[in-house]
Write an enzyme that holds these catalytic residues in place. Structure first.
Site, short mmCIF file in Angstrom:
data_model
loop_
_atom_site.label_atom_id
_atom_site.label_comp_id
_atom_site.label_asym_id
_atom_site.label_seq_id
_atom_site.Cartn_x
_atom_site.Cartn_y
_atom_site.Cartn_z
N ILE A 1 0.95 -1.12 0.17
CA ILE A 1 0.09 -0.08 0.10
C ILE A 1 0.85 1.21 0.05
O ILE A 1 1.55 1.49 1.01
CB ILE A 1 -0.75 -0.10 1.21
CG1 ILE A 1 -1.79 -1.40 1.13
CG2 ILE A 1 -2.13 1.34 1.38
CD1 ILE A 1 -2.43 -1.31 2.62
N GLU A 2 0.99 1.75 -1.14
CA GLU A 2 2.12 3.20 -1.18
C GLU A 2 0.96 4.40 -0.92
O GLU A 2 0.11 4.25 -0.50
CB GLU A 2 2.36 3.18 -2.93
CG GLU A 2 3.12 1.93 -3.13
CD GLU A 2 3.94 1.99 -4.54
OE1 GLU A 2 3.58 2.71 -5.22
OE2 GLU A 2 4.75 1.08 -4.79
N GLU B 1 4.18 -8.04 2.73
CA GLU B 1 4.38 -9.04 3.85
C GLU B 1 4.20 -8.60 4.96
O GLU B 1 3.45 -9.15 5.99
CB GLU B 1 6.13 -9.32 3.59
CG GLU B 1 6.59 -9.90 2.52
CD GLU B 1 6.81 -9.05 1.30
OE1 GLU B 1 6.28 -7.76 1.16
OE2 GLU B 1 7.74 -9.39 0.66
N CYS C 1 4.91 -2.71 2.96
CA CYS C 1 4.97 -3.84 2.01
C CYS C 1 3.97 -4.94 2.26
O CYS C 1 3.22 -4.88 3.20
CB CYS C 1 6.43 -4.42 2.34
SG CYS C 1 7.73 -3.61 1.81
N CYS D 1 11.10 -6.18 5.79
CA CYS D 1 10.30 -7.42 6.12
C CYS D 1 10.89 -8.65 6.47
O CYS D 1 10.41 -9.37 7.33
CB CYS D 1 9.36 -7.83 4.59
SG CYS D 1 8.27 -6.41 4.23
N1 THU Z 1 7.29 -4.13 -1.82
C1 THU Z 1 6.79 -5.01 -1.17
O1 THU Z 1 5.56 -4.70 -1.06
N2 THU Z 1 7.48 -6.10 -0.52
C2 THU Z 1 8.79 -6.31 -0.65
O2 THU Z 1 9.49 -7.15 0.05
C3 THU Z 1 9.68 -5.17 -1.44
C4 THU Z 1 8.84 -3.96 -1.85
C5 THU Z 1 6.53 -2.88 -2.46
C6 THU Z 1 6.91 -1.64 -1.68
C7 THU Z 1 6.48 -0.65 -2.75
O3 THU Z 1 5.20 -0.35 -2.79
C8 THU Z 1 6.97 -1.40 -4.01
O4 THU Z 1 7.18 -2.71 -3.76
C9 THU Z 1 8.30 -0.70 -4.66
O5 THU Z 1 9.27 -0.80 -3.53
#
Ligand code: THU
Length: 143
Positions: free
Chosen positions: A47-48, A59, A57, A97
């Site tokens: 969720i950005e 996870e 992230c 994570c």
């Molecule tokens: N991201 C994850 O959801 N999990 C990870 O372990 C690596 C990165 C997401 C964060 C961000 O929304 C996008 O991937 C780019 O970094």
């Protein structure tokens, strides 16, 4: 075999979670499916945020959903990710994570399943993704 069926289901759920990812900035969608010791599954997606820093992230979304409901025992997590939600390649968890996994999981037994949308799965132990990890056993928690 029952275990193979459960692994395929966990992997499929991680891929399904790509659809819920909110990633308008990076376009890198990530989905996760976390299996508890008693066989329940908690899902998550990334969720950005426009301010970037608050981004979470997939996870950690799954872990925090579970922990916030009182769950503390975990067996494994499946992760899928890729640009615009296409999980064509294996997507490894970030260092933050891995550290959160270290907090709640036994690194000698907890499994991280990297999953592609074609159903391919690569399995790693947490201890191999985070060698000599710093975790609860490294401190003396105040009871
Ligand atoms: N991201 C994850 O959801 N999990 C990870 O372990 C690596 C990165 C997401 C964060 C961000 O929304 C996008 O991937 C780019 O970094």
């Amino acid at each position: 075999m029952e275990e193979d069926r459960r692994t395929a289901e966990l992997a499929r759920k991680a891929v399904e979670m790509l659809a819920f990812s909110y990633a308008p900035y990076s376009r890198h969608h990530v989905g996760a499916a976390l299996e508890t010791e008693d066989g329940r599954i908690y899902t998550g997606c990334n969720i950005e945020n426009a301010a970037f820093g608050p981004t979470v992230c997939a996870e950690r979304t799954a872990f925090f959903k579970a922990v916030s409901e009182g769950v503390r025992g975990f067996r494994r997590i499946a992760i899928a990710g890729g640009i615009d939600g296409v999980a064509a390649d294996f997507c490894a968890p970030c260092g933050v994570c891995r550290q959160v996994m270290m907090e709640f999981c036994d690194p000698d037994t907890f499994e991280v399943l990297l999953t592609r949308e074609d159903g391919a799965v690569k399995v790693f132990l947490l201890k191999d993704l985070l060698p000599m990890g710093f975790g609860p056993a490294s401190l003396h928690p105040i009871k």
